[in-house]
Design a protein around this motif. Structure first.
Motif, PDB file in Angstrom:
ATOM      1  N   VAL A 219       0.836  -1.207   0.000  1.00  0.00           N
ATOM      2  CA  VAL A 219       0.000   0.000   0.000  1.00  0.00           C
ATOM      3  C   VAL A 219       0.869   1.255   0.000  1.00  0.00           C
ATOM      4  CG1 VAL A 219      -1.649   1.349   1.369  1.00  0.00           C
ATOM      5  CG2 VAL A 219      -1.996  -1.097   1.059  1.00  0.00           C
ATOM      6  N   SER A 223       0.826   3.886  -3.079  1.00  0.00           N
ATOM      7  CA  SER A 223       0.414   5.263  -2.778  1.00  0.00           C
ATOM      8  C   SER A 223       1.486   6.255  -3.197  1.00  0.00           C
ATOM      9  CB  SER A 223       0.115   5.401  -1.279  1.00  0.00           C
ATOM     10  OG  SER A 223      -0.900   4.513  -0.873  1.00  0.00           O
ATOM     11  N   TRP A 226       1.542   6.528  -7.051  1.00  0.00           N
ATOM     12  CA  TRP A 226       0.412   7.273  -7.595  1.00  0.00           C
ATOM     13  C   TRP A 226       0.565   8.777  -7.353  1.00  0.00           C
ATOM     14  CZ3 TRP A 226      -2.994   7.068 -11.127  1.00  0.00           C
ATOM     15  CH2 TRP A 226      -4.128   7.884 -11.103  1.00  0.00           C
ATOM     16  N   VAL A 227       1.004   9.139  -6.167  1.00  0.00           N
ATOM     17  CA  VAL A 227       1.224  10.557  -5.872  1.00  0.00           C
ATOM     18  C   VAL A 227       2.320  11.122  -6.772  1.00  0.00           C
ATOM     19  CG1 VAL A 227       2.075  12.136  -4.096  1.00  0.00           C
ATOM     20  CG2 VAL A 227       0.373  10.420  -3.507  1.00  0.00           C
ATOM     21  N   GLY A 239       3.893   8.318   0.789  1.00  0.00           N
ATOM     22  CA  GLY A 239       3.902   6.865   0.701  1.00  0.00           C
ATOM     23  C   GLY A 239       4.209   6.214   2.032  1.00  0.00           C
ATOM     24  N   ALA A 242       1.137   6.572   4.275  1.00  0.00           N
ATOM     25  CA  ALA A 242       0.073   5.661   3.849  1.00  0.00           C
ATOM     26  C   ALA A 242       0.368   4.222   4.281  1.00  0.00           C
ATOM     27  CB  ALA A 242      -0.099   5.731   2.334  1.00  0.00           C
ATOM     28  N   ASP A 246      -1.780   2.306   7.294  1.00  0.00           N
ATOM     29  CA  ASP A 246      -2.635   1.272   6.724  1.00  0.00           C
ATOM     30  C   ASP A 246      -2.996   0.186   7.738  1.00  0.00           C
ATOM     31  OD1 ASP A 246      -3.832   0.068   4.214  1.00  0.00           O
ATOM     32  OD2 ASP A 246      -2.537  -1.582   4.854  1.00  0.00           O
ATOM     33  N   PRO A 253      -6.648   4.455   6.343  1.00  0.00           N
ATOM     34  CA  PRO A 253      -6.628   4.891   4.943  1.00  0.00           C
ATOM     35  C   PRO A 253      -6.963   6.373   4.764  1.00  0.00           C
ATOM     36  CG  PRO A 253      -7.712   2.768   5.134  1.00  0.00           C
ATOM     37  CD  PRO A 253      -7.461   3.246   6.537  1.00  0.00           C
ATOM     38  N   ALA A 257      -4.417   9.163   3.212  1.00  0.00           N
ATOM     39  CA  ALA A 257      -4.743   9.893   1.983  1.00  0.00           C
ATOM     40  C   ALA A 257      -4.863  11.388   2.189  1.00  0.00           C
ATOM     41  CB  ALA A 257      -6.044   9.353   1.400  1.00  0.00           C
ATOM     42  N   PHE A 279      -6.445   6.773  -4.328  1.00  0.00           N
ATOM     43  CA  PHE A 279      -6.373   6.155  -2.996  1.00  0.00           C
ATOM     44  C   PHE A 279      -7.556   5.218  -2.770  1.00  0.00           C
ATOM     45  CE2 PHE A 279      -3.085   9.184  -2.037  1.00  0.00           C
ATOM     46  CZ  PHE A 279      -2.342   8.556  -1.044  1.00  0.00           C
ATOM     47  N   ILE A 282      -6.666   2.084  -4.641  1.00  0.00           N
ATOM     48  CA  ILE A 282      -5.608   1.323  -3.956  1.00  0.00           C
ATOM     49  C   ILE A 282      -6.172   0.558  -2.776  1.00  0.00           C
ATOM     50  CG2 ILE A 282      -3.527   1.566  -2.531  1.00  0.00           C
ATOM     51  CD1 ILE A 282      -2.708   3.868  -4.409  1.00  0.00           C
ATOM     52  N   HIS A 283      -7.012   1.219  -1.984  1.00  0.00           N
ATOM     53  CA  HIS A 283      -7.535   0.544  -0.791  1.00  0.00           C
ATOM     54  C   HIS A 283      -8.650  -0.447  -1.151  1.00  0.00           C
ATOM     55  CE1 HIS A 283      -5.165   2.561   2.244  1.00  0.00           C
ATOM     56  NE2 HIS A 283      -5.355   3.694   1.601  1.00  0.00           N
TER      57      HIS A 283
END
Length: 345
Positions: A219, A223, A226-227, A239, A242, A246, A253, A257, A279, A282-283
């Motif tokens: 995760v 994260s 993606w960011v 990251g 996150a 998690d 989450p 985020a 996000f 992802i989750h």
């Protein structure tokens, strides 16, 4: 003698039941101070395999523990030397960005509030929208308080990590003595069956701990990627946040985020929307694919059983139920399987 043996047997079982219930009650009453010991057990689970490998190769147990601790210390030192300065720099940048982001959010809110009041609509519709907005504002305020209280509640747990390696050292050092005392309590005729049961429970819990760490790592990496793809700054720090948060069900989450969404608003509203969607994806991937697959393989549970256990645990025990649902289900499965084999022989 044969007549008296029956009452004595029931008397012993009664004492054992009272002892077990009393022990559980004491542990539950002292659960607040048990956090370092829980962390110590987790550390011992992770460190035990290499320690046992050294012991099998005729290295003294204390020396083996110190060697493994030294190797872990080198890894942690490397992370601190190379990663922590970057995280600190990004944290400082985030702190400097917060005032500007707050002003921008306030301006955006005031703009849309003005547009809303200028828009022609029936009074009943306007009143309904106002009441809905107030309710959502209260919900968001309560959610923010929950997120902050949860994050501050994690701090004692982080402080417990300082004591936990010391406790784990003593657990590993006296492992043989603990095992010997345990087997002295268990009747000899039960040794073989209890050994197999303990081995299966140990394998399930060990797999759960490693699976949980692997899910959090995945995760955190997804994260951060993606960011970074969205061009949001401080991707490394986001990251890491996150991944760490998690492990906190539901609230984690959102807390992970939140920094990304706030920083995305500094670029554009669409970037913030993309961040939220990313996000959520992802989750969703974690909750429906990664988590159940990894945890299911680790503890020997079907993904559907893992999902049901998490939902039932949250309903029964809240946050604690969410955290303990999978390992408790794994232990129950192992015990029930052994009981079934015992009763059907």
């Amino acid at each position: 003698m044969a007549v008296a043996r029956g009452p004595q047997k029931y008397y012993r079982w009664g004492l054992l039941a009272v002892f077990c219930v009393g022990s559980v009650a004491i542990i539950w009453s002292a659960r607040v101070v048990l956090l370092p010991f829980v962390f110590a057990i987790v550390i011992a689970y992770l460190v035990a395999p290499p320690v046992e490998w050294f012991v099998k190769h005729h290295v003294h147990r204390v020396v083996a523990i110190l060697l493994v601790y030294a190797a872990l210390g080198m890894v942690i030192t490397g992370v601190i030397v190379y990663m922590v300065p970057l995280w600190v720099q990004e944290t400082v940048k985030m702190i400097h960005l917060i005032p500007a982001l707050t002003r921008q959010l306030q301006q955006t809110w005031n703009y849309w509030l003005m547009r809303f009041h200028q828009a022609p609509m029936p009074l009943s519709v306007r009143r309904a929208i106002d009441e809905t907005g107030v309710r959502w504002e209260n919900k968001l305020f309560g959610l923010s308080k929950t997120v902050l209280s949860t994050l501050f509640g994690v701090l004692p747990g982080l402080l417990s990590l300082i004591v936990s390696p010391i406790l784990a050292f003593y657990l590993l050092k006296d492992m043989e003595r603990i095992r010997a005392r345990f087997w002295q309590v268990i009747p000899v005729k039960w040794h073989a069956e209890v050994y197999v049961l303990g081995l299966d429970i140990d394998r399930a819990l060990n797999g759960f701990i490693r699976g949980q760490l692997l899910v959090a790592l995945v995760v955190g990496v997804l994260s951060g990627l993606w960011v970074g793809i969205l061009g949001i700054p401080l991707a490394l720090l986001i990251g890491a946040i996150a991944g760490i948060t998690d492990i906190i069900p539901y609230v984690g989450p959102i807390a992970g985020a939140l920094p990304a969404v706030v920083l995305a608003l500094d670029r554009s509203s669409w970037t913030a929307i993309y961040a939220v969607l990313g996000f959520v994806a992802i989750h969703q991937l974690e909750g429906t694919v990664i988590g159940p697959k990894v945890m299911g393989d680790s503890v020997g549970l079907h993904p559907l059983v893992v999902i049901f256990a998490i939902l039932a645990g949250g309903e029964i025990g809240g946050v604690a139920g969410l955290l303990l649902a999978v390992p408790a289900t794994a232990v129950i499965k192992v015990v029930m399987a052994h009981l079934y084999r015992r009763l059907t022989i």
